[in-house]
Design a protein around this motif. Structure first.
Motif, PDB file in Angstrom:
ATOM      1  N   ALA A 237       0.928  -1.173  -0.191  1.00 37.56           N
ATOM      2  CA  ALA A 237      -0.180  -0.354  -0.187  1.00 37.56           C
ATOM      3  C   ALA A 237       1.025   1.369   0.300  1.00 37.56           C
ATOM      4  CB  ALA A 237      -0.806  -0.198   1.312  1.00 37.56           C
ATOM      5  N   ASP A 238       1.909   1.095   0.255  1.00 32.12           N
ATOM      6  CA  ASP A 238       3.012   2.362   0.609  1.00 32.12           C
ATOM      7  C   ASP A 238       3.494   2.361  -1.250  1.00 32.12           C
ATOM      8  OD1 ASP A 238       4.144   0.250   0.428  1.00 32.12           O
ATOM      9  OD2 ASP A 238       5.391   0.618   2.426  1.00 32.12           O
TER      10      ASP A 238
ATOM     11  N   THR B  76       6.704  -3.700  -5.984  1.00 34.26           N
ATOM     12  CA  THR B  76       5.822  -4.913  -6.331  1.00 34.26           C
ATOM     13  C   THR B  76       6.193  -6.681  -5.491  1.00 34.26           C
ATOM     14  OG1 THR B  76       4.220  -3.766  -7.394  1.00 34.26           O
ATOM     15  CG2 THR B  76       4.356  -6.471  -7.516  1.00 34.26           C
ATOM     16  N   LYS B  77       5.680  -7.322  -5.084  1.00 34.33           N
ATOM     17  CA  LYS B  77       6.533  -8.619  -5.141  1.00 34.33           C
ATOM     18  C   LYS B  77       5.716  -9.490  -5.975  1.00 34.33           C
ATOM     19  CE  LYS B  77       8.863  -8.505  -0.478  1.00 34.33           C
ATOM     20  NZ  LYS B  77       9.284  -6.736  -0.252  1.00 34.33           N
TER      21      LYS B  77
END
Length: 131
Positions: free
Chosen positions: A108-109, A113-114
């Protein structure tokens, strides 16, 4: 870009571990600094047993792909687990394997992206190639 579009795709990542794809197949590539006469790739389980030896033979060097369908000579499926990639006959400068993207985490921060794979989590920039 839409991170969700990564789900279900395969990414080639630098790793000495190989996990089966949805079809149970193992694939990757080793990068060789120069020519070699007799190269093979061993896929080794957690107890040190060689589950499969992939004979590559002579190579000019560079990126050398390897592949295994997960089956033994009799056609019985014996893959399924994550296996360690060990190269014989040459000293690879890089070992990379194909990993299926199972899920995506978009923090969200707004941070990176993972991409969640059987080999762990990666970021999009880790993908050497994408299918």
């Amino acid at each position: 870009g839409d991170a969700a579009s990564w789900i279900g795709r395969s990414m080639l990542v630098t790793s000495n571990l190989a996990a089966p794809d949805a079809q149970g197949q193992y694939a990757g590539q080793v990068t060789l600094a120069g020519p070699a006469t007799n190269v093979s790739v061993d896929l080794v389980d957690g107890t040190g047993n060689v589950v499969k030896t992939i004979d590559i033979g002579a190579s000019q060097g560079g990126e050398v792909p390897f592949y295994w369908n997960g089956r033994d000579d009799a056609g019985t499926y014996i893959g399924g687990q994550t296996l360690k990639v060990q190269v014989r006959g040459a000293a690879p400068t890089n070992v990379a394997t194909w990993a299926s993207v199972a899920a995506v985490q978009s923090p969200a921060d707004g941070s990176q992206t993972k991409l969640i794979t059987p080999l762990g989590s990666f970021v999009p920039a880790d993908a050497l190639k994408l299918t």
